[in-house]
Scaffold this motif. Structure first.
Motif, PDB file in Angstrom:
ATOM      1  N   SER A 210       0.819  -1.224   0.033  1.00 58.34           N
ATOM      2  CA  SER A 210       0.016   0.003  -0.236  1.00 58.34           C
ATOM      3  C   SER A 210       0.655   1.637  -0.589  1.00 58.34           C
ATOM      4  O   SER A 210       2.085   1.071  -0.142  1.00 58.34           O
ATOM      5  CB  SER A 210      -0.605  -0.012   0.919  1.00 58.34           C
ATOM      6  N   ASP A 211      -0.036   2.337   0.000  1.00 57.40           N
ATOM      7  CA  ASP A 211       0.361   3.426  -0.173  1.00 57.40           C
ATOM      8  C   ASP A 211       1.392   4.024   1.610  1.00 57.40           C
ATOM      9  O   ASP A 211       0.794   2.917   2.249  1.00 57.40           O
ATOM     10  CB  ASP A 211       0.740   5.190  -0.833  1.00 57.40           C
ATOM     11  N   GLU A 212       2.570   4.892   2.160  1.00 62.84           N
ATOM     12  CA  GLU A 212       2.842   4.840   2.770  1.00 62.84           C
ATOM     13  C   GLU A 212       1.181   5.998   3.178  1.00 62.84           C
ATOM     14  O   GLU A 212       1.160   7.285   2.724  1.00 62.84           O
ATOM     15  CB  GLU A 212       4.247   5.582   2.833  1.00 62.84           C
ATOM     16  N   ILE A 213       1.373   5.957   4.090  1.00 61.51           N
ATOM     17  CA  ILE A 213      -0.398   7.002   4.818  1.00 61.51           C
ATOM     18  C   ILE A 213      -0.095   8.061   6.657  1.00 61.51           C
ATOM     19  O   ILE A 213       0.842   7.322   6.869  1.00 61.51           O
ATOM     20  CB  ILE A 213      -1.254   6.390   5.656  1.00 61.51           C
ATOM     21  N   VAL A 214      -0.093   8.804   6.073  1.00 66.43           N
ATOM     22  CA  VAL A 214       0.333  10.323   7.009  1.00 66.43           C
ATOM     23  C   VAL A 214      -0.491  10.472   7.889  1.00 66.43           C
ATOM     24  O   VAL A 214      -1.635  10.599   6.890  1.00 66.43           O
ATOM     25  CB  VAL A 214       0.972  11.083   6.490  1.00 66.43           C
ATOM     26  N   VAL A 215      -0.570  10.294   9.405  1.00 73.29           N
ATOM     27  CA  VAL A 215      -1.833  10.354  10.239  1.00 73.29           C
ATOM     28  C   VAL A 215      -1.421  11.646  11.006  1.00 73.29           C
ATOM     29  O   VAL A 215      -0.583  11.733  11.922  1.00 73.29           O
ATOM     30  CB  VAL A 215      -2.356   9.299  10.859  1.00 73.29           C
ATOM     31  N   ASP A 216      -2.206  12.844  11.007  1.00 76.14           N
ATOM     32  CA  ASP A 216      -1.946  14.119  11.708  1.00 76.14           C
ATOM     33  C   ASP A 216      -2.883  14.043  11.995  1.00 76.14           C
ATOM     34  O   ASP A 216      -4.031  14.547  11.812  1.00 76.14           O
ATOM     35  CB  ASP A 216      -2.065  15.201  10.587  1.00 76.14           C
ATOM     36  N   LEU A 217      -2.373  14.259  14.039  1.00 75.06           N
ATOM     37  CA  LEU A 217      -3.676  13.697  14.802  1.00 75.06           C
ATOM     38  C   LEU A 217      -3.571  15.297  15.513  1.00 75.06           C
ATOM     39  O   LEU A 217      -2.187  15.744  16.084  1.00 75.06           O
ATOM     40  CB  LEU A 217      -2.946  12.914  16.129  1.00 75.06           C
ATOM     41  N   PRO A 218      -4.547  15.728  15.566  1.00 73.19           N
ATOM     42  CA  PRO A 218      -4.595  17.472  15.867  1.00 73.19           C
ATOM     43  C   PRO A 218      -4.625  17.821  17.254  1.00 73.19           C
ATOM     44  O   PRO A 218      -3.892  19.169  17.558  1.00 73.19           O
ATOM     45  CB  PRO A 218      -6.501  17.819  15.344  1.00 73.19           C
ATOM     46  N   GLY A 219      -4.558  16.829  17.910  1.00 76.26           N
ATOM     47  CA  GLY A 219      -4.265  17.154  19.291  1.00 76.26           C
ATOM     48  C   GLY A 219      -5.832  17.040  20.169  1.00 76.26           C
ATOM     49  O   GLY A 219      -6.043  18.280  21.447  1.00 76.26           O
TER      50      GLY A 219
END
Length: 234
Positions: A210-219
């Motif tokens: 799969s593609d590399e997934i970037v998960v940005d958790l906002p806090g």
């Protein structure tokens, strides 16, 4: 002396002839212009118009009066009624949206790619409440059937681990899928960036599928869970 008398006589006769000629010419001129006509043409006879006989109806005998011929108006034939237009039904989107977790933040859907698996990322509230921050998800085929045993590489924010989809029955129960996985990061919501990628379990070198997934958790609590669904498309 005798010659003078002859000459005078001829002069008198000449004058008389001239006068007679003038009178004759004048007479014919008057006749020509219809001023004087001693022999007028006979008048035309008057045309007598005879009265026409008028038919008098006989008393007691009915007079036939022609009736008006009825005009035939053509009746228009039945008009063709248009058939109803087929309305295309809504095409289901791919991949299907999982029943869990509840969507909190709208994220763009992934399209088909050269990778054997596509993914769908959504942010929501953790199942454990606001005292938990991390990522989770599950692996499935095109029909939504679970694909157990696929390794999921999770790294970032000080953690670098590989978890196997469907290997923990607790996660399967929590997320309602037999190929679920989970990785905890912190006991409170805080901003962080995490990366996730699916790998092939059947080859010895376990290449990514799969593609590399970037998960940005906002806090914050409402987006402290990054949920990733991997769907097989090849």
């Amino acid at each position: 002396m005798g010659n003078d008398k002859k000459t005078a006589l001829f002069n008198v006769l000449t004058i008389v002839m001239l006068i007679a000629t003038v009178c004759l010419v004048g007479f014919y001129g008057l006749v020509a212009f219809n001023v004087f006509n001693p022999c007028p043409p006979p008048s035309l006879p008057t045309l007598v118009v005879l009265p026409t006989a008028t038919e008098t109806p006989t008393p007691g005998v009915p007079t036939w009066t022609p009736t008006t011929t009825p005009t035939i108006t053509p009746t228009p034939g039945p008009t063709n009624t248009r058939r109803p237009t087929l309305t295309p039904s809504v095409t289901p989107t791919f991949p299907p949206t999982p029943t869990f977790p509840p969507t909190a933040t709208e994220t763009p859907r992934a399209t088909r790619s050269p990778w054997p698996f596509t993914y769908e990322l959504s942010l929501g509230s953790p199942q454990y409440g606001c005292g938990w921050t991390g990522v989770a998800g599950h692996v499935q085929d095109l029909d939504g059937n679970p694909l157990v045993g696929y390794p999921v590489h999770v790294w970032g924010a000080g953690i670098d681990v590989v978890v196997a989809a469907g290997s923990d029955a607790r996660f399967n129960t929590i997320y309602g899928h037999q190929a679920a996985w989970e990785q905890f990061f912190d006991s409170r919501p805080k901003p962080m960036q995490v990366r996730v990628q699916l790998h092939d379990p059947y080859r010895a070198d376990h290449p990514p599928v799969s593609d590399e997934i970037v998960v940005d958790l906002p806090g914050y609590c409402g987006a402290a869970l990054g949920y990733v669904v991997f769907t097989q498309n090849h």
